[in-house]
Motif scaffolding. Sequence first.
Motif, PDB file in Angstrom:
ATOM      1  N   SER A  81       0.926  -1.341   0.251  1.00 37.39           N
ATOM      2  CA  SER A  81      -0.052  -0.515  -0.428  1.00 37.39           C
ATOM      3  C   SER A  81       0.786   1.257  -0.175  1.00 37.39           C
ATOM      4  CB  SER A  81      -1.101  -0.390   0.806  1.00 37.39           C
ATOM      5  OG  SER A  81      -0.321   0.089   2.970  1.00 37.39           O
ATOM      6  N   GLY A  82       2.260   1.027  -0.107  1.00 36.47           N
ATOM      7  CA  GLY A  82       3.148   2.380  -0.225  1.00 36.47           C
ATOM      8  C   GLY A  82       3.078   3.360  -1.327  1.00 36.47           C
ATOM      9  N   GLU A  83       3.611   4.619  -1.256  1.00 27.19           N
ATOM     10  CA  GLU A  83       3.201   5.360  -2.349  1.00 27.19           C
ATOM     11  C   GLU A  83       4.720   4.327  -3.145  1.00 27.19           C
ATOM     12  OE1 GLU A  83       3.613   9.753  -3.982  1.00 27.19           O
ATOM     13  OE2 GLU A  83       3.528   8.824  -1.969  1.00 27.19           O
ATOM     14  N   TYR A  84       5.922   4.318  -2.716  1.00 25.49           N
ATOM     15  CA  TYR A  84       7.293   3.522  -3.634  1.00 25.49           C
ATOM     16  C   TYR A  84       7.452   2.284  -2.795  1.00 25.49           C
ATOM     17  CZ  TYR A  84       7.977   8.375  -4.828  1.00 25.49           C
ATOM     18  OH  TYR A  84       8.296   9.930  -4.926  1.00 25.49           O
ATOM     19  N   ILE A 105      15.560  12.166   0.289  1.00 25.42           N
ATOM     20  CA  ILE A 105      15.378  12.435  -1.069  1.00 25.42           C
ATOM     21  C   ILE A 105      14.395  12.807  -1.890  1.00 25.42           C
ATOM     22  CG2 ILE A 105      16.461  11.095  -3.771  1.00 25.42           C
ATOM     23  CD1 ILE A 105      18.477  10.419  -1.764  1.00 25.42           C
ATOM     24  N   ILE A 106      13.345  11.913  -1.927  1.00 21.92           N
ATOM     25  CA  ILE A 106      12.057  11.860  -2.223  1.00 21.92           C
ATOM     26  C   ILE A 106      11.393  13.208  -2.099  1.00 21.92           C
ATOM     27  CG2 ILE A 106       9.668  10.511  -2.273  1.00 21.92           C
ATOM     28  CD1 ILE A 106      11.192   8.237  -1.101  1.00 21.92           C
ATOM     29  N   ALA A 107      11.470  13.446  -0.879  1.00 16.66           N
ATOM     30  CA  ALA A 107      10.634  14.668  -0.517  1.00 16.66           C
ATOM     31  C   ALA A 107      11.408  15.865  -1.368  1.00 16.66           C
ATOM     32  CB  ALA A 107      10.527  14.878   0.994  1.00 16.66           C
ATOM     33  N   SER A 110      11.174  16.751  -7.374  1.00 17.80           N
ATOM     34  CA  SER A 110       9.630  16.285  -6.913  1.00 17.80           C
ATOM     35  C   SER A 110       9.684  15.509  -8.753  1.00 17.80           C
ATOM     36  CB  SER A 110       8.980  17.619  -8.155  1.00 17.80           C
ATOM     37  OG  SER A 110       9.537  18.024  -8.586  1.00 17.80           O
ATOM     38  N   GLY A 111       8.369  15.034  -8.698  1.00 16.76           N
ATOM     39  CA  GLY A 111       8.800  14.086  -9.755  1.00 16.76           C
ATOM     40  C   GLY A 111       9.967  12.334  -9.913  1.00 16.76           C
ATOM     41  N   VAL A 112      10.035  11.995  -8.781  1.00 19.34           N
ATOM     42  CA  VAL A 112      11.313  11.168  -8.903  1.00 19.34           C
ATOM     43  C   VAL A 112      10.496   9.622  -8.342  1.00 19.34           C
ATOM     44  CG1 VAL A 112      12.678  10.083  -7.059  1.00 19.34           C
ATOM     45  CG2 VAL A 112      13.224  11.948  -7.002  1.00 19.34           C
ATOM     46  N   ASP A 113      10.998   9.157  -9.832  1.00 27.37           N
ATOM     47  CA  ASP A 113      10.445   7.948  -9.791  1.00 27.37           C
ATOM     48  C   ASP A 113      10.679   6.257  -9.480  1.00 27.37           C
ATOM     49  OD1 ASP A 113       7.979   8.683 -11.769  1.00 27.37           O
ATOM     50  OD2 ASP A 113       9.432   8.449 -13.578  1.00 27.37           O
ATOM     51  N   ILE A 114      11.952   6.679  -9.016  1.00 26.02           N
ATOM     52  CA  ILE A 114      13.003   5.955  -9.133  1.00 26.02           C
ATOM     53  C   ILE A 114      14.148   6.239  -7.916  1.00 26.02           C
ATOM     54  CG2 ILE A 114      14.724   3.503  -9.095  1.00 26.02           C
ATOM     55  CD1 ILE A 114      12.869   3.059 -12.026  1.00 26.02           C
ATOM     56  N   PHE A 133      23.185   7.231  -2.987  1.00 24.65           N
ATOM     57  CA  PHE A 133      21.355   7.422  -3.654  1.00 24.65           C
ATOM     58  C   PHE A 133      21.911   8.693  -4.542  1.00 24.65           C
ATOM     59  CE2 PHE A 133      21.195   7.146   1.618  1.00 24.65           C
ATOM     60  CZ  PHE A 133      20.590   5.449   1.293  1.00 24.65           C
ATOM     61  N   THR A 134      20.440   8.050  -5.346  1.00 27.45           N
ATOM     62  CA  THR A 134      20.602   8.775  -6.671  1.00 27.45           C
ATOM     63  C   THR A 134      19.586   8.410  -7.142  1.00 27.45           C
ATOM     64  OG1 THR A 134      22.917   7.304  -7.383  1.00 27.45           O
ATOM     65  CG2 THR A 134      21.290   8.978  -9.280  1.00 27.45           C
ATOM     66  N   PRO A 135      18.482   9.921  -7.685  1.00 28.49           N
ATOM     67  CA  PRO A 135      17.323   9.878  -7.967  1.00 28.49           C
ATOM     68  C   PRO A 135      16.956   9.671  -9.348  1.00 28.49           C
ATOM     69  CG  PRO A 135      17.721  12.394  -6.801  1.00 28.49           C
ATOM     70  CD  PRO A 135      18.956  10.859  -7.278  1.00 28.49           C
TER      71      PRO A 135
END
Length: 137
Positions: A81-84, A105-107, A110-114, A133-135
């Motif tokens: 049920s998580g967003e990621y 990193i997610i916050a 904007s628009g991060v998919d992975i 870590f790399t967006p």
Amino acid sequence: MPLLSIIVPVYNCEIYLGQCIESVVDQDFADWELLLVDDGSTDMSWTICDRYADRYSRIKVISQANQGPGAARNKGIANASGEYLIFMDADDFLENNCLKELSKIIAGSSGVDIVLGRVSTIQGDDELSKTYFTPVY
């Protein structure tokens, strides 16, 4: 809905499983769920999963007949049920602050998919490789 769903295929991994689960529950970030997908284990893995699920409401245990890790991951995805999504193996563990750093990193993007996370491969006392870590957009 949690930000992160962590999916772990579980198959005859009783030796490592406690460390894997503890590395998640000991994080200083709480917006997660942990899906332990038992893939027909014949050792004590199921019992270990069940004990942790009884102690922590954010842990869900899903059982299926042995179909391999890919099918177990897919079962986890179907129940997440998580967003990621985060995929771990039962012999993996998270470093302290890992989930908090990923959430930053997610916050902050904007628009991060992975987000590709830092990985260390350890054999004995030797750390063999690292990534960071790399967006990815």
